[in-house]
Scaffold this motif. Structure first.
Motif, PDB file in Angstrom:
ATOM      1  N   ARG A   1       1.166   3.719  -3.119  1.00  0.00           N
ATOM      2  CA  ARG A   1       0.360   4.865  -2.679  1.00  0.00           C
ATOM      3  C   ARG A   1      -1.118   4.538  -2.794  1.00  0.00           C
ATOM      4  N   ASN A   2      -1.498   3.398  -2.283  1.00  0.00           N
ATOM      5  CA  ASN A   2      -2.808   2.902  -2.620  1.00  0.00           C
ATOM      6  C   ASN A   2      -3.374   2.075  -1.476  1.00  0.00           C
ATOM      7  N   PRO A   3      -4.341   2.645  -0.747  1.00  0.00           N
ATOM      8  CA  PRO A   3      -4.875   1.917   0.405  1.00  0.00           C
ATOM      9  C   PRO A   3      -5.684   0.677   0.008  1.00  0.00           C
TER      10      PRO A   3
ATOM     11  N   GLN B   1       0.829  -1.213   0.000  1.00  0.00           N
ATOM     12  CA  GLN B   1       0.000   0.000   0.000  1.00  0.00           C
ATOM     13  C   GLN B   1       0.858   1.256   0.000  1.00  0.00           C
TER      14      GLN B   1
END
Lengths: 349, 484
Positions: free
Chosen positions: A99-101, A95
């Motif tokens: 940059r990605n939840p 994540q």
């Protein structure tokens, strides 16, 4: 005023560590105590304490209980904990890096990659020289690494800005494709179908200490690598270009993190099959509590993730006892709504 | 500090940077300008090491950029990006502390007291200390920018690269940021290289400007040389007019819109209304106006022009709100001490020139207080201020405006000398009064009147008519004075 705030903030973090450790300990004890044969909490504690060199404490404990704990419950709980810890820390790292939840080993297709590696090993009875029993985790790790590289390469070709949705979509497409491959392989082989499907949905039952021994080195190495990359992960959260401006060797660090993440995912899948959503839910939850700083996020994800998985396994084996549910069912039941919620909130903002 | 030699770069087939050579000295503030697609951002990415060059070299502090390690370069050079994606809500302090990354050693780099000291210093410098524990998502655009600036400064760079830093910032933040950059370049010898979208800001703050055009370096020089009207017109392919900043020698570019105001307006006697209390000229459109001794000094654009007697302020307020949609902001108003009985008005139209002339001389009934005590007399009549307001149909250059003022003043002085109006008290012949005013207003449409050429007719006509009007008014005044 500001000092007070900082102190409050720090104690909040400290408290988070204490709560997480306590949660893990509690999960371990409950996980050992509860089952078809319940074992009194005191006996559990005594047996656990005996492991750190107080053998005399075991005098008044039922030998059958000792036997159950040492040979069945304890290895199961530890394995569940290790799997949960691996998936959580890998999820947190993916994540941060992307940059990605919404990224996690499952949604990125890494888990499926690892399954393919494992299934290939199992069905072709592969045995790589010098690796022995480590062939299975090795193949899983190798395949998950190759798959994550492919997913990233493919989504970059598709959309150079690598938007979150593109990566997830690519991961899901590849994931479905690989699942189909696995189904095909199983159908062609034709036997042990039920057992394999059970393994695919994820389970930590009847694995024993040998699996723990198989997993532990990968877990330790993978986690240590990721824990040494916390600053880099923080920088990656602001984009690769920004990370380079700050002095980070982007390509090298990215490969290191992807490799360690795949290693953890691969080995978790090799011992327990694909257990989804742990790597998504746990880091998300921890981030809400203590913020996105990976220095704390990774460690707390390990603690919370292992505790959570132990409890999920507990539910899986007790909820319709004596039949066991695959653990992946429990995690998906909790994880999918969280995923949907995250997706909704992204759209709104 | 930084040298770029014959730099080339191309994406696939498209040549983006072609043969660029320049150097930047320590402590310089250099601006990079150019239209969209001129290669500014690519050049910046080459300088910051994000893109690798295929031809030419970049030398930073005597060493080629490709010989630097990423960390090593980050200690020398920091970048303030145009836009940063914030995926997670880090706190301000966490973000700024990432700037120390390049300076930390070992695998589990530890945070030293030196790091903390620098962190606190840069947060103070950028004024973000107060919200260091806030999440980045809670901040405004200007505050975010300062956070990333602090992050860049925490790298302790010798060179700071900025990509259009004033985008999305409001006016006060733009000024604040550029003032800081200038200050650091002057006092701390920080070398600043900055892409600008706004030519005027670049011209105002930079020591030197690089103007890029189609990937090539058009010119590398001081702002005055770079911002030539013809050059900017050619490169940006648009119509502009160059002026200068009001308080510095920085050239400023003004765009000229295609949209034009209604043409063919002309001023004549119909614009004029005279009542016992006031003289008013209302133009159909705003006129470029140079008022001298009226209200505020300097050029402005106004529609309504009033000379009003001070005793009755209520009419004054009315006349703005009701007629012609007039507002105080597009009006020139002059309050007089004396009465407005002596007025001469003339509309001149000859030899392709036309203008409206209003001349008015005040007769003061009340003396200033100090005069009253000095001469032991409370009331008398005396010549007050003379107001000469000219409204011209035509376009006047700045020079023509000033020459108009000169001609009017000369003509007035001549007329006063001729009229021999003597102050009864002091026995002095009136030459000029401190409250005199001159106002030149022009439609800025139609024929051009330049100070240098084709203005002789205009100036002659203006001088003559002003002289006549002043004489006429003064004659009335002296009659009135004698009658009292």
């Amino acid at each position: 005023m500001r000092k007070q705030f900082t102190q409050k903030y720090l104690t909040k973090r400290k408290a988070a560590y204490i709560y997480a450790a306590f949660f893990l300990l509690l999960s371990i004890i409950v996980g050992i105590a509860v089952g078809t044969v319940s074992i009194p909490i005191f006996s559990v504690v005594k047996i656990l304490v005996s492991y750190i060199g107080f053998d005399s404490i075991l005098h008044h404990v039922d030998p059958m209980h000792i036997n159950i704990v040492q040979n069945i419950r304890l290895p199961r709980v530890i394995l569940a904990g290790l799997v949960g810890a691996s998936l959580s820390i890998a999820g947190a790292a993916f994540q941060g890096l992307l940059r990605n939840p919404l990224a996690d080993p499952y949604t990125l297709g890494v888990s499926s990659g690892a399954s393919v590696g494992a299934v290939i090993t199992l069905f072709f009875h592969l045995q790589i020289p010098f690796l022995g029993s480590f062939t299975l985790p090795f193949m899983s790790v190798l395949f998950s690494f190759l798959i994550i590289l492919f997913v990233i390469f493919f989504s970059k070709r598709l959309d150079p800005s690598m938007r979150v949705e593109t990566i997830i979509l690519t991961g899901i497409v590849i994931s479905s494709f690989l699942s189909a491959c696995i189904s095909l392989m199983i159908a062609l082989t034709g036997n042990e179908l039920r057992q394999i499907i059970g393994w695919l949905l994820g389970s930590v039952s009847m694995r024993g200490w040998s699996y723990i021994k198989m997993m532990l080195p990968f877990f330790v190495v993978g986690s240590l690598i990721l824990l040494s990359q916390t600053k880099e992960l923080n920088a990656f959260a602001f984009g690769e270009e920004r990370a380079q401006h700050l002095g980070i060797h982007v390509q090298r660090r990215k490969m290191i993190i992807l490799f360690a993440g795949s290693m953890l995912t691969g080995v978790a899948v090799a011992v327990s099959g694909t257990i989804g959503f742990i790597g998504l839910v746990i880091p998300h939850f921890v981030r809400i509590l203590i913020g996105p700083d990976h220095k704390h996020l990774l460690v707390l994800s390990v603690l919370t993730g292992s505790g959570f998985t132990i409890l999920a396994d507990l539910f899986a084996r007790t909820i319709i006892s004596p039949t066991e549910l695959p653990i992946g069912v429990i995690t998906a039941l909790i994880g999918a709504p969280v995923f949907a919620n995250l997706l909704l909130r992204r759209r709104r903002s | 500090m930084l040298e770029v030699n014959h730099l080339f770069f191309q994406y696939e087939e498209e040549k983006v940077v072609q043969d660029i050579t320049f150097s930047v000295q320590k402590g310089e503030l250099v601006g990079i300008l150019g239209p969209n697609g001129s290669g500014k951002t690519t050049l910046m990415k080459l300088l910051s090491g994000i893109l690798k060059t295929d031809r030419g070299e970049i030398v930073v502090k005597g060493k080629k950029i490709q010989e630097y390690g990423v960390k090593e370069l980050a200690k020398v050079m920091a970048v303030l990006p145009q836009h940063v994606q914030e995926s997670f809500s880090y706190t301000v302090k966490e973000i700024v502390s990432l700037g120390r990354y390049a300076h930390q050693k070992g695998i589990f780099q530890s945070w030293s007291s030196k790091d903390e000291k620098i962190l606190q210093r840069v947060m103070k410098q950028t004024g973000i200390s107060d919200f260091q524990n806030k999440s980045i998502h809670e901040l405004s655009g200007g505050e975010k920018q300062r956070v990333y600036l602090a992050q860049a400064l925490a790298q302790e760079p010798e060179i700071l690269l900025l990509d259009e830093p004033t985008n999305h910032l409001d006016l006060s933040y733009q000024k604040e940021l550029l003032d800081s950059l200038k200050e650091w370049s002057l006092e701390k010898n920080l070398t600043v290289i900055c892409i600008f979208h706004d030519l005027n800001l670049a011209s105002l703050y930079c020591d030197r400007l690089l103007l890029l055009h189609d990937g090539k370096l058009e010119i590398d020089d001081i702002p005055v040389e770079v911002m030539e009207e013809e050059r900017i017109k050619r490169i940006y392919r648009t119509s502009i007019k160059r002026t200068f900043h009001p308080t510095s020698d920085a050239p400023q570019i003004n765009i000229l819109p295609n949209w034009e105001q209604e043409k063919g307006i002309s001023l004549d006697l119909d614009c004029l209304t005279i009542t016992p209390e006031q003289v008013k000229v209302s133009a159909p459109l705003a006129l470029k106006t140079l008022p001298v001794g009226v209200t505020e000094s300097g050029f402005g654009w106004y529609k309504d022009f009033l000379i009003h007697q001070r005793e009755n302020p209520s009419i004054f307020a009315d006349s703005f709100s009701k007629e012609n949609g007039g507002k105080p902001s597009n009006s020139v108003k002059l309050l007089t001490m004396g009465q407005l009985d002596n007025i001469a008005v003339r509309f001149v139209k000859e030899k392709g020139i036309s203008f409206l002339l209003v001349v008015c001389a005040e007769v003061e009934k009340e003396l200033e207080m100090w005069e009253a005590t000095k001469y032991k007399r409370e009331r008398d009549f005396t010549l007050g201020a003379i107001h000469i307001w000219a409204f011209i149909n035509g376009e006047l250059s700045d020079q023509a405006f000033l020459q108009s003022v000169m001609r009017i003043t000369e003509a007035k002085t001549a007329a006063l000398a001729e009229s021999q109006i003597v102050d009864k008290l002091t026995g002095i012949v009136a030459e000029r009064a401190s409250a005199d005013s001159v106002l030149i207003a022009a439609t800025q449409q139609g024929s051009l009147v330049d100070g240098m050429k084709n203005s002789i007719n205009y100036e002659e006509s203006l001088s003559k008519n002003v002289y006549d009007c002043v004489r006429e008014v003064l004659l009335k005044v002296s009659k009135e004075l004698q009658a009292n």
